[in-house]
Design a protein around this motif. Structure first.
Motif, PDB file in Angstrom:
ATOM      1  N   SER A  79      30.545  -9.525 124.578  1.00  0.00           N
ATOM      2  CA  SER A  79      29.147  -9.422 124.999  1.00  0.00           C
ATOM      3  C   SER A  79      28.362  -8.830 123.847  1.00  0.00           C
ATOM      4  N   ALA A  80      27.210  -9.441 123.556  1.00  0.00           N
ATOM      5  CA  ALA A  80      26.363  -8.957 122.464  1.00  0.00           C
ATOM      6  C   ALA A  80      25.626  -7.692 122.884  1.00  0.00           C
ATOM      7  N   PRO A  81      25.425  -6.771 121.972  1.00  0.00           N
ATOM      8  CA  PRO A  81      24.676  -5.542 122.311  1.00  0.00           C
ATOM      9  C   PRO A  81      23.240  -5.884 122.692  1.00  0.00           C
ATOM     10  N   THR A  82      22.796  -5.310 123.795  1.00  0.00           N
ATOM     11  CA  THR A  82      21.444  -5.598 124.294  1.00  0.00           C
ATOM     12  C   THR A  82      20.376  -4.865 123.510  1.00  0.00           C
ATOM     13  N   ASP A  83      20.645  -3.651 123.108  1.00  0.00           N
ATOM     14  CA  ASP A  83      19.635  -2.860 122.379  1.00  0.00           C
ATOM     15  C   ASP A  83      20.327  -2.141 121.228  1.00  0.00           C
ATOM     16  N   PRO A  84      20.654  -2.870 120.149  1.00  0.00           N
ATOM     17  CA  PRO A  84      21.369  -2.212 119.042  1.00  0.00           C
ATOM     18  C   PRO A  84      20.509  -1.155 118.396  1.00  0.00           C
ATOM     19  N   GLN A  85      21.167  -0.037 118.056  1.00  0.00           N
ATOM     20  CA  GLN A  85      20.483   1.080 117.412  1.00  0.00           C
ATOM     21  C   GLN A  85      21.240   1.441 116.136  1.00  0.00           C
ATOM     22  N   PRO A  86      20.517   1.965 115.122  1.00  0.00           N
ATOM     23  CA  PRO A  86      21.228   2.406 113.906  1.00  0.00           C
ATOM     24  C   PRO A  86      22.221   3.512 114.222  1.00  0.00           C
ATOM     25  N   GLY A  87      23.407   3.419 113.663  1.00  0.00           N
ATOM     26  CA  GLY A  87      24.432   4.416 113.895  1.00  0.00           C
ATOM     27  C   GLY A  87      25.253   4.185 115.147  1.00  0.00           C
ATOM     28  N   GLN A  88      24.935   3.143 115.952  1.00  0.00           N
ATOM     29  CA  GLN A  88      25.681   2.866 117.179  1.00  0.00           C
ATOM     30  C   GLN A  88      26.949   2.097 116.826  1.00  0.00           C
ATOM     31  N   VAL A  89      28.096   2.520 117.357  1.00  0.00           N
ATOM     32  CA  VAL A  89      29.386   1.876 117.097  1.00  0.00           C
ATOM     33  C   VAL A  89      29.973   1.445 118.432  1.00  0.00           C
ATOM     34  N   TYR A  90      30.409   0.199 118.484  1.00  0.00           N
ATOM     35  CA  TYR A  90      31.003  -0.362 119.696  1.00  0.00           C
ATOM     36  C   TYR A  90      32.508  -0.481 119.471  1.00  0.00           C
ATOM     37  N   LEU A  91      33.298  -0.092 120.490  1.00  0.00           N
ATOM     38  CA  LEU A  91      34.752  -0.025 120.374  1.00  0.00           C
ATOM     39  C   LEU A  91      35.371  -0.970 121.383  1.00  0.00           C
ATOM     40  N   SER A  92      36.290  -1.797 120.927  1.00  0.00           N
ATOM     41  CA  SER A  92      36.960  -2.746 121.804  1.00  0.00           C
ATOM     42  C   SER A  92      38.302  -2.181 122.257  1.00  0.00           C
ATOM     43  N   GLN A  93      38.856  -2.787 123.292  1.00  0.00           N
ATOM     44  CA  GLN A  93      40.202  -2.471 123.726  1.00  0.00           C
ATOM     45  C   GLN A  93      41.207  -3.158 122.794  1.00  0.00           C
ATOM     46  N   PRO A  94      42.454  -2.716 122.764  1.00  0.00           N
ATOM     47  CA  PRO A  94      43.442  -3.351 121.889  1.00  0.00           C
ATOM     48  C   PRO A  94      43.571  -4.842 122.157  1.00  0.00           C
ATOM     49  N   LEU A  95      43.608  -5.617 121.088  1.00  0.00           N
ATOM     50  CA  LEU A  95      43.688  -7.066 121.166  1.00  0.00           C
ATOM     51  C   LEU A  95      44.852  -7.554 120.309  1.00  0.00           C
ATOM     52  N   GLU A  96      45.376  -8.689 120.698  1.00  0.00           N
ATOM     53  CA  GLU A  96      46.417  -9.357 119.925  1.00  0.00           C
ATOM     54  C   GLU A  96      45.799 -10.573 119.254  1.00  0.00           C
ATOM     55  N   VAL A  97      45.829 -10.613 117.929  1.00  0.00           N
ATOM     56  CA  VAL A  97      45.218 -11.689 117.148  1.00  0.00           C
ATOM     57  C   VAL A  97      46.313 -12.318 116.290  1.00  0.00           C
ATOM     58  N   ILE A  98      46.306 -13.628 116.237  1.00  0.00           N
ATOM     59  CA  ILE A  98      47.284 -14.370 115.431  1.00  0.00           C
ATOM     60  C   ILE A  98      46.508 -15.227 114.451  1.00  0.00           C
ATOM     61  N   TYR A  99      46.638 -14.892 113.158  1.00  0.00           N
ATOM     62  CA  TYR A  99      45.983 -15.664 112.100  1.00  0.00           C
ATOM     63  C   TYR A  99      46.956 -16.709 111.577  1.00  0.00           C
ATOM     64  N   PRO A 100      46.617 -17.981 111.664  1.00  0.00           N
ATOM     65  CA  PRO A 100      47.494 -19.008 111.101  1.00  0.00           C
ATOM     66  C   PRO A 100      47.208 -19.216 109.614  1.00  0.00           C
ATOM     67  N   SER A 101      48.239 -19.529 108.883  1.00  0.00           N
ATOM     68  CA  SER A 101      48.098 -19.935 107.478  1.00  0.00           C
ATOM     69  C   SER A 101      47.389 -18.879 106.655  1.00  0.00           C
ATOM     70  N   VAL A 102      47.894 -17.662 106.687  1.00  0.00           N
ATOM     71  CA  VAL A 102      47.329 -16.591 105.866  1.00  0.00           C
ATOM     72  C   VAL A 102      47.991 -16.640 104.498  1.00  0.00           C
ATOM     73  N   PRO A 103      47.200 -16.724 103.415  1.00  0.00           N
ATOM     74  CA  PRO A 103      47.823 -16.783 102.074  1.00  0.00           C
ATOM     75  C   PRO A 103      48.474 -15.457 101.714  1.00  0.00           C
ATOM     76  N   VAL A 104      49.736 -15.553 101.315  1.00  0.00           N
ATOM     77  CA  VAL A 104      50.501 -14.391 100.862  1.00  0.00           C
ATOM     78  C   VAL A 104      51.215 -14.789  99.574  1.00  0.00           C
ATOM     79  N   PRO A 105      51.688 -13.819  98.823  1.00  0.00           N
ATOM     80  CA  PRO A 105      52.433 -14.178  97.594  1.00  0.00           C
ATOM     81  C   PRO A 105      53.600 -15.102  97.909  1.00  0.00           C
ATOM     82  N   GLY A 106      53.590 -16.272  97.292  1.00  0.00           N
ATOM     83  CA  GLY A 106      54.669 -17.227  97.484  1.00  0.00           C
ATOM     84  C   GLY A 106      54.371 -18.287  98.521  1.00  0.00           C
ATOM     85  N   GLY A 107      53.195 -18.268  99.161  1.00  0.00           N
ATOM     86  CA  GLY A 107      52.890 -19.286 100.152  1.00  0.00           C
ATOM     87  C   GLY A 107      51.942 -18.784 101.214  1.00  0.00           C
ATOM     88  N   VAL A 108      52.067 -19.359 102.406  1.00  0.00           N
ATOM     89  CA  VAL A 108      51.230 -18.960 103.533  1.00  0.00           C
ATOM     90  C   VAL A 108      52.130 -18.646 104.712  1.00  0.00           C
TER      91      VAL A 108
END
Length: 957
Positions: free
Chosen positions: A157-186
């Motif tokens: 959800s987008a912040p309705t009234d963003p203010q300077p210095g306001q920080v939004y914190l999410s709950q823990p999430l599981e993210v899977i990045y495909p094809s991430v470049p690393v030394p020697g390949g992806v």
């Protein structure tokens, strides 16, 4: 057979006597010993119970302390991540710079942060993602990030009234990045992260986008693992076999992960041990391993409810969050809320909860040992008495400390209100009563003093001003020898004396003069003064406004025509050049002349001959040319709007008439002078001026210069009810209705009714140097952008005169045998009604006209505009516009474009017009940019279409 009994035993245990006949030893033995044994048994039992209770409490507190330490460490890491995010948001959002910063933090603190992402308002072109793989920081294309499930650009959800210095914190999430470049390949990179995001704002206060920083959940799990092991900083007994397990859950009751062995820092997240034997739901959106127990686990949900309320606590439960049974080993389950503060000024809110399960045998072993140490009872008694005494001492001293703090706060805040009643001991109550009596007496004294000061101030404001005294205070010791020769000049400041001297010098030679000044500063009156004090004073003085006529009419008015030159030419017309023969020709608003008129004027000034319309013969003229303008002609020449060669023909002598705000010491003299004129015009007796009215005149910024002060005085004389003008009789600006309309939006209007459209007005002297180049800057602002007050004869005045050396023209060209020179002018006052003027009947009075599209300034900037600009300037030490007073003098157009100038380091004239987003003329843009140059903020580089205005050294960086 006889049984043999010893004598003593026989005497004690004889059964032939009743209990009343027992001896003392018997009573002590048969009664005292059992009774003492019973007392000792009871004492031992009570000691055991009390000792076991306090030991259990102490150990439970230790368990709770461990839980709080873990929660504090998690909260500290969240707070550190918040500060890191705000630090990055305040800096330059450069992906390479942020990548180096993320790599440096990883090398210093380990793999704590995983992602840095920015999503701007410009779409994919204004976005980037940096991913920390553990072996380096790589950039992920925005398209890949958008396609990733629960990627950094996926917002719940987008912040309705963003203010300077306001920080939004999410709950823990599981993210899977495909094809991430690393030394020697992806490779495919799975992550468990907690994301913090904050809005990023531009210099002008608009939101640029959202900046994101993700915290590695595995790193947080390792914190729990450390505190749940024998390596914990709070570990006490290394010899015991301890069993600890920590877990983290969200406010909705989902168990997110549990602690593991500290020897396995890279182990996958799990909660198998904690949820073992429990029934519930497995997997929530964004985190498949999350587990939520069912509603039958009442003890667990009671713990969640306490955490949701922000309370920490401890429960003694059996295994699997069941009630403790006699045959089941009990466990200490401590729970502590993890709080997070989202923005400045906000209270911390509960982000998650932390549970700490202690299943060790420490309490049981300690209880068994306590049973054999009855002496602990005495120590516990002393300890309890000590605690009680300390508590009583604290309770007795607390009311007195609170009373002393309240008195200190009132003294610091100058608060003299009575102290409120409270439940206090009798002694503290008597002290509070005495303090309230002192405060009441102080209030009476302050009220009496304030009333006396108010009456004194009101009486002073109603006092009549003695103009002779005011002028004596403002005047210098040296008399002005030119004051009698120029009776229309009003003022006693050094600027007025300097102007009189400059007029006398300019009148003594026959060279042409260019007068530069804001609207209402008396440019035409200065021209008349030069004419009246010159050798041509007996000749005609012809004034023509070059901006009031179109091109053909202006040519006809200047050069005339012969009979039959056109269908309407019924007779011959001499024209202004010939009409002013032997006298002075005043060309007002010369900057508005068309190119054709400029070309004709250039030839006429070069050869001193004209050719009337329809005539084949050239006619010589003998007239001195005095031109006047409220714009920078050399700047206009650089933009192609004015001929540069014509400028140097006119600017033989350049005089500048500065605005009234720069020589406020002449306001009393001007006020007295105009009161006399207005009294004669209105037919009233000579009126006086109150001290309050004079103070108001001295405070007012005078955007309309001397012309405005005459209008204000005339209006006050006409409508004043008594023979003294009071402060309430003064009406500044156009109308009272306009004042009421602008008072809410204009900070100055609250003090000056009727004032609208104030902006910075300033000016300086232009000198034609030996090199033939301009030195100095012409003033710009609302005063030049438009004439805010009706034309009427009045006075002009100057301050802080600075004399420039008279130097010969670089080309050696002069008029009448005198070298070409320039005299800077600051000061003077003319009364155009004090002497007659000779005018051609075909010429009309011309006034400084506002440039097309110019809104003549605007209201001063609001507090929000000033603070936003100041916040931007704090990042550039040495910037002069950090001063709110200087910033307040900028007009709204300059304020709106100022952040862009800071960001880009400069601006062109066309870009300045485009940035305003409105119909703004070229001249208006030139005025604003020239005003920046006058303040030393911008410097012009290049010429013609390649001209650009760049920040000076003091404003770079």
């Amino acid at each position: 057979m006889r049984f043999y009994r010893p004598p003593i035993i026989g005497s004690v245990f004889r059964t032939d006597r009743s209990a009343r006949e027992w001896s003392i030893p018997k009573r002590m033995l048969l009664v005292g010993v059992p009774l003492l044994a019973a007392v000792l048994a009871c004492f031992a039992f009570v000691t055991y119970k009390v000792g076991a209770h306090y030991l259990t409490t102490a150990y439970s507190r230790n368990s709770l302390t461990r839980a709080k330490a873990q929660a504090h460490e998690i909260a500290s890491r969240l707070e550190t991540a918040r500060n890191e995010l705000l630090f990055m948001a305040d800096g330059i959002l450069d992906p390479k710079r942020l990548a180096r910063y993320l790599q440096g933090r990883t090398e210093a603190e380990g793999l704590r942060y995983r992602e840095i992402a920015f999503q701007g308002n410009g779409g994919k072109d204004d976005a980037f993602v940096l991913l920390n793989t553990g072996r380096g920081v790589v950039s992920i294309p925005p398209d890949t990030a958008l396609a990733t499930r629960f990627g950094p650009f996926t917002r719940q959800s987008a912040p309705t009234d963003p203010q300077p210095g306001q920080v939004y914190l999410s709950q823990p999430l599981e993210v899977i990045y495909p094809s991430v470049p690393v030394p020697g390949g992806v490779q495919t990179l799975p992550l468990h992260v907690i994301r913090l995001s904050t809005p990023v704002f531009a210099e002008d206060g608009t939101m640029r986008g959202m900046l994101l920083l993700s915290l590695d959940v595995v790193a947080l799990r390792n914190v729990l693992s450390l505190y749940a092991s024998q390596r914990s900083p709070l570990h006490i007994y290394p010899q015991e076999s301890e069993r600890y397990r920590s877990f983290m859950f969200d406010p909705a009751g989902w168990i997110l992960f549990q602690s593991e062995s500290p020897d396995l820092p890279d182990a996958d997240l799990s909660n198998d041990v904690v949820r073992s034997g429990l029934q519930g739901d497995l997997g929530r959106t964004g985190l498949d391993i999350a587990f939520r127990p069912g509603p039958e686990n009442e003890n667990y949900w009671a713990m969640v409810s306490e955490v949701q309320a922000g309370r920490a606590g401890l429960s003694t439960l059996g295994s699997r969050f069941a009630d403790a049974a006699s045959l089941n080993r009990s466990s200490f389950v401590s729970y502590v809320p993890i709080v997070f503060r989202g923005g400045p000024g906000q209270l911390p809110s509960v982000y998650a909860g932390l549970g700490f399960i202690d299943t060790s045998f420490m309490v049981m072993a300690s209880s068994y040992k306590l049973a054999g140490a009855l002496s602990v009872a005495l120590g516990l008694g002393v300890f309890v008495i000590t605690i009680v005494m300390v508590s009583m001492g604290v309770r007795i001293a607390r009311p007195l400390i609170q009373l002393a703090n309240a008195i200190e706060n009132k003294a610091a805040e100058d608060d003299m209100s009575p102290m409120q009643d409270a439940l206090l001991p009798r002694e503290a109550h008597l002290l509070r009563k005495g303090v309230n009596m002192i405060l009441a007496r102080l209030r009476e004294v302050v009220q009496a003093s304030s009333l006396h000061d108010a009456r004194s101030l009101a009486a002073r404001k109603r006092q009549k001003v003695c103009f002779d005294t005011e002028l004596a205070v403002s005047a210098s010791d040296m008399p002005d020898p030119d004051s009698e020769k120029m009776p229309g000049i009003v003022g006693v400041s050094p600027a007025v004396k300097s102007l009189r001297a400059l007029i006398r010098k300019a009148a003594s030679i026959a060279a042409d003069v260019l007068i530069i000044g804001e609207t209402g500063t008396g440019k035409e009156l200065t021209a008349e003064a030069i004419h009246a004090n010159s050798s041509r004073a007996k000749g005609p003085f012809v004034s023509i406004n070059c901006g009031a006529l179109d091109e053909n009419l202006l040519l006809d008015a200047l050069f005339g025509h012969v009979k039959g030159a056109f269908s309407e030419a019924k007779g011959e017309r001499k024209g202004a050049f010939l009409a002013a023969d032997g006298g002075t020709l005043h060309l007002d608003e010369i900057g508005n002349a068309s190119p054709k008129v400029q070309q004709a004027l250039l030839r006429a000034l070069s050869v001193r001959r004209i050719r009337p319309l329809g005539s084949d013969d050239e006619i010589g003229f003998d007239a001195r040319i005095i031109a006047a303008t409220n714009v920078d002609l050399l700047e206009s020449a650089g933009q192609g709007a004015f001929r540069e060669d014509l400028y140097y023909r006119l600017a033989v002598i350049t005089i500048k008439t500065p605005p009234l705000r720069e020589r406020r010491e002449d306001i009393p003299a001007l006020a007295g002078y105009f009161i006399k004129l207005a009294s004669v015009e209105t037919g009233r007796t000579l009126m006086g001026l109150s001290r309050g009215a004079l103070d108001a005149l001295l405070r007012y910024p005078w955007p309309g210069n001397v012309r405005e002060i005459r209008n204000v005085i005339t209006r006050a004389v006409a409508f004043a009810e008594s023979d003294i003008i009071y402060e309430e009789d003064l009406r500044f600006g156009f109308s009272d209705a306009g004042a009421e309309a602008s008072a809410e939006a204009d900070p100055v209007a609250a003090e000056w009714p009727g004032v609208t459209g104030l902006s910075g007005l300033s000016g300086s002297v232009t000198v034609a140097s030996a090199g033939g180049h301009q030195q100095g800057r012409a003033g710009t602002g609302a005063g030049q952008g438009g004439e805010a007050y009706p034309a009427s004869g009045g006075a002009t005045g100057m301050t802080d005169a600075s004399m420039a050396d008279v130097s010969p023209n670089g080309g050696g060209e002069g008029v009448g045998g005198f070298p070409v020179a320039s005299f800077p002018a600051d000061g003077g006052a003319f009364d155009d009604a004090a002497r007659p003027r000779r005018r051609s009947s075909t010429m009309g009075r011309g006034y400084d006209a506002p440039p097309a599209g110019d809104d003549a300034g605007g209201a001063p900037p609001t507090r929000e505009v000033v603070e936003r600009s100041m916040q931007g300037d704090r990042a550039r030490p040495g910037a002069a516009l950090r001063d709110a007073d200087v910033l307040a003098s900028l007009n709204p157009r300059q304020q709106s474009v100022w952040p862009r100038i800071l960001r880009e380091g400069g601006i062109t004239r066309s870009a300045y017009q485009q940035a305003l987003g409105a119909e703004v003329s070229v001249r208006t843009a030139q005025y604003d940019l020239q005003d920046f140059m006058k303040r030393g903020v911008l410097a012009k580089v290049g010429r013609g279409p390649a001209s650009r205005y760049v920040l000076t050294e003091d404003y770079r960086g």
